[in-house]
Motif scaffolding. Structure first.
Motif, PDB file in Angstrom:
ATOM      1  N   SER A 200       8.981  61.648  17.192  1.00 12.22           N
ATOM      2  CA  SER A 200       7.649  62.014  16.716  1.00 12.22           C
ATOM      3  C   SER A 200       7.222  63.381  17.225  1.00 12.22           C
ATOM      4  CB  SER A 200       6.616  60.971  17.152  1.00 12.22           C
ATOM      5  OG  SER A 200       5.311  61.409  16.824  1.00 12.22           O
ATOM      6  N   ARG A 201       6.744  64.222  16.295  1.00 14.72           N
ATOM      7  CA  ARG A 201       6.219  65.541  16.643  1.00 14.72           C
ATOM      8  C   ARG A 201       4.787  65.468  17.150  1.00 14.72           C
ATOM      9  NH1 ARG A 201       7.478  67.745  10.759  1.00 14.72           N
ATOM     10  NH2 ARG A 201       6.874  65.560  10.410  1.00 14.72           N
ATOM     11  N   PHE A 202       4.172  64.277  17.038  1.00 16.83           N
ATOM     12  CA  PHE A 202       2.756  64.130  17.374  1.00 16.83           C
ATOM     13  C   PHE A 202       2.531  63.222  18.577  1.00 16.83           C
ATOM     14  CE2 PHE A 202       2.804  64.406  12.555  1.00 16.83           C
ATOM     15  CZ  PHE A 202       2.698  65.781  12.539  1.00 16.83           C
TER      16      PHE A 202
ATOM     17  N   TYR B  82      14.927  70.951  14.439  1.00 16.95           N
ATOM     18  CA  TYR B  82      15.090  69.884  15.433  1.00 16.95           C
ATOM     19  C   TYR B  82      16.334  70.168  16.257  1.00 16.95           C
ATOM     20  CZ  TYR B  82      11.827  67.463  12.328  1.00 16.95           C
ATOM     21  OH  TYR B  82      10.748  67.121  11.546  1.00 16.95           O
ATOM     22  N   ASP B  83      16.226  70.002  17.569  1.00 11.54           N
ATOM     23  CA  ASP B  83      17.271  70.401  18.503  1.00 11.54           C
ATOM     24  C   ASP B  83      18.105  69.197  18.948  1.00 11.54           C
ATOM     25  OD1 ASP B  83      18.842  71.429  20.529  1.00 11.54           O
ATOM     26  OD2 ASP B  83      17.208  72.551  21.465  1.00 11.54           O
TER      27      ASP B  83
ATOM     28  N   THR C 129       5.322  72.434  20.622  1.00 16.72           N
ATOM     29  CA  THR C 129       5.580  72.366  19.185  1.00 16.72           C
ATOM     30  C   THR C 129       5.098  73.651  18.535  1.00 16.72           C
ATOM     31  OG1 THR C 129       5.264  71.062  17.151  1.00 16.72           O
ATOM     32  CG2 THR C 129       3.378  71.247  18.625  1.00 16.72           C
ATOM     33  N   LYS C 130       5.855  74.150  17.601  1.00 16.71           N
ATOM     34  CA  LYS C 130       5.459  75.359  16.894  1.00 16.71           C
ATOM     35  C   LYS C 130       4.274  75.039  15.981  1.00 16.71           C
ATOM     36  CE  LYS C 130       7.246  79.076  13.967  1.00 16.71           C
ATOM     37  NZ  LYS C 130       8.454  79.611  13.262  1.00 16.71           N
ATOM     38  N   VAL C 131       3.296  75.913  15.947  1.00 13.49           N
ATOM     39  CA  VAL C 131       2.158  75.747  15.035  1.00 13.49           C
ATOM     40  C   VAL C 131       2.666  75.912  13.608  1.00 13.49           C
ATOM     41  CG1 VAL C 131      -0.061  76.676  14.306  1.00 13.49           C
ATOM     42  CG2 VAL C 131       0.501  76.556  16.742  1.00 13.49           C
TER      43      VAL C 131
ATOM     44  N   ILE D 290       9.287  64.372  20.479  1.00 14.95           N
ATOM     45  CA  ILE D 290      10.281  65.438  20.340  1.00 14.95           C
ATOM     46  C   ILE D 290       9.568  66.767  20.116  1.00 14.95           C
ATOM     47  CG2 ILE D 290      12.138  63.994  19.442  1.00 14.95           C
ATOM     48  CD1 ILE D 290      11.366  65.112  16.629  1.00 14.95           C
ATOM     49  N   ASN D 291      10.218  67.840  20.474  1.00 16.87           N
ATOM     50  CA  ASN D 291       9.697  69.179  20.206  1.00 16.87           C
ATOM     51  C   ASN D 291      10.052  69.584  18.776  1.00 16.87           C
ATOM     52  OD1 ASN D 291       8.850  69.335  22.943  1.00 16.87           O
ATOM     53  ND2 ASN D 291      10.927  69.933  23.525  1.00 16.87           N
ATOM     54  N   TYR D 292       9.328  70.560  18.253  1.00 23.81           N
ATOM     55  CA  TYR D 292       9.496  70.917  16.844  1.00 23.81           C
ATOM     56  C   TYR D 292       9.377  72.421  16.661  1.00 23.81           C
ATOM     57  CZ  TYR D 292       8.466  71.131  11.827  1.00 23.81           C
ATOM     58  OH  TYR D 292       8.477  71.425  10.479  1.00 23.81           O
ATOM     59  N   ASN D 293      10.406  72.995  16.055  1.00 28.23           N
ATOM     60  CA  ASN D 293      10.427  74.433  15.811  1.00 28.23           C
ATOM     61  C   ASN D 293      10.422  74.672  14.303  1.00 28.23           C
ATOM     62  OD1 ASN D 293      10.572  77.195  16.453  1.00 28.23           O
ATOM     63  ND2 ASN D 293      12.812  77.180  16.279  1.00 28.23           N
TER      64      ASN D 293
END
Length: 234
Positions: A115-117, A92-93, A123-125, A196-199
């Motif tokens: 939320s990542r969804f 999370y950034d 978003t990273k798989v 939010i984006n997710y790595n």
């Protein structure tokens, strides 16, 4: 608005400097509270380099007791109006803190979940079974607490510190987020979600959560709904 960033860490020697630097780079008026949960690698030696840093407080747990135990210690040390939980693993950034702040500033939100969804830019798989498990957890929580969260096990959680009394938290592991969120929701605060984006990282890269943690989370959701504890310190 005084802001505390609580960072639990365990064996994060590869990422601890980068996450501290990223939090500092946000430029916000904040204090960074890092709780090392008995790391076995070189994390503690790396943290020692921040001795004397006015923005960083370091607390060392005598042994590995679980993420929830580290967070509880961090919440006990927090003094700000608002707390953000930040993992040390770079999934999370901190650049996305502004997204978490906006519902607070514009709508008086008491709690904001990233939320990542909820239509992130990217978003990273990641693991299919993790997503299914998260959907199951969120579904049960929403049914019991009459909410509409899409991602209750996101690791980006902002909340007003007055909503939680750390001394009353019973759980010490991954299930603690369900205990915290359940008791907060019963206080009828203003709840918001933001995308939010997710790595996400792999197990080979150090990811720690496992499938069996799901059972404790589900049990904690049910227990908190039946036997709630009012965590408000107001």
């Amino acid at each position: 608005m005084e802001l505390d960033i609580v960072i639990p860490c365990y064996n994060e020697e590869e990422t601890i400097h980068e996450i501290i630097g990223a939090v500092k780079a946000t430029g916000y008026n904040l204090e960074i509270i890092i709780v090392d949960d008995g790391s076995k690698d070189n994390t503690r030696n790396e943290l020692a380099k921040y001795e004397g840093d006015s923005l960083v407080q370091i607390f060392l747990q005598p042994e590995n007791r679980g993420k929830g135990a580290a967070l509880r210690r961090g919440f006990e040390e927090a003094t700000g109006d608002v707390v953000i939980v930040q993992d040390a693993d770079l999934e999370y950034d901190p650049k996305e803190y502004l997204k978490l702040f906006l519902p607070v500033l514009n709508h008086g939100a008491d709690v904001v979940m990233g939320s990542r969804f909820l239509a992130p830019e990217w978003t990273k798989v990641f693991y299919f079974y993790h997503k299914i498990g998260n959907k199951l957890i969120s579904l049960l929580f929403n049914l019991l607490f009459n909410t509409t969260w899409t991602d209750i096990y996101s690791c980006y959680l902002l909340f007003k510190r007055s909503l939680i009394d750390p001394e009353k938290l019973k759980t010490l592991g991954w299930e603690q987020q369900a205990e915290i969120l359940g008791n907060i929701c019963l206080q009828k605060p203003e709840l918001y979600e933001v995308p939010i984006n997710y790595n996400g990282r792999s197990y080979e890269q150090g990811k720690k959560i496992r499938w069996h943690h799901t059972f404790k989370v589900l049990f904690t959701i049910i227990k908190t709904r039946i036997f709630p504890t009012n965590h408000s310190t107001d």
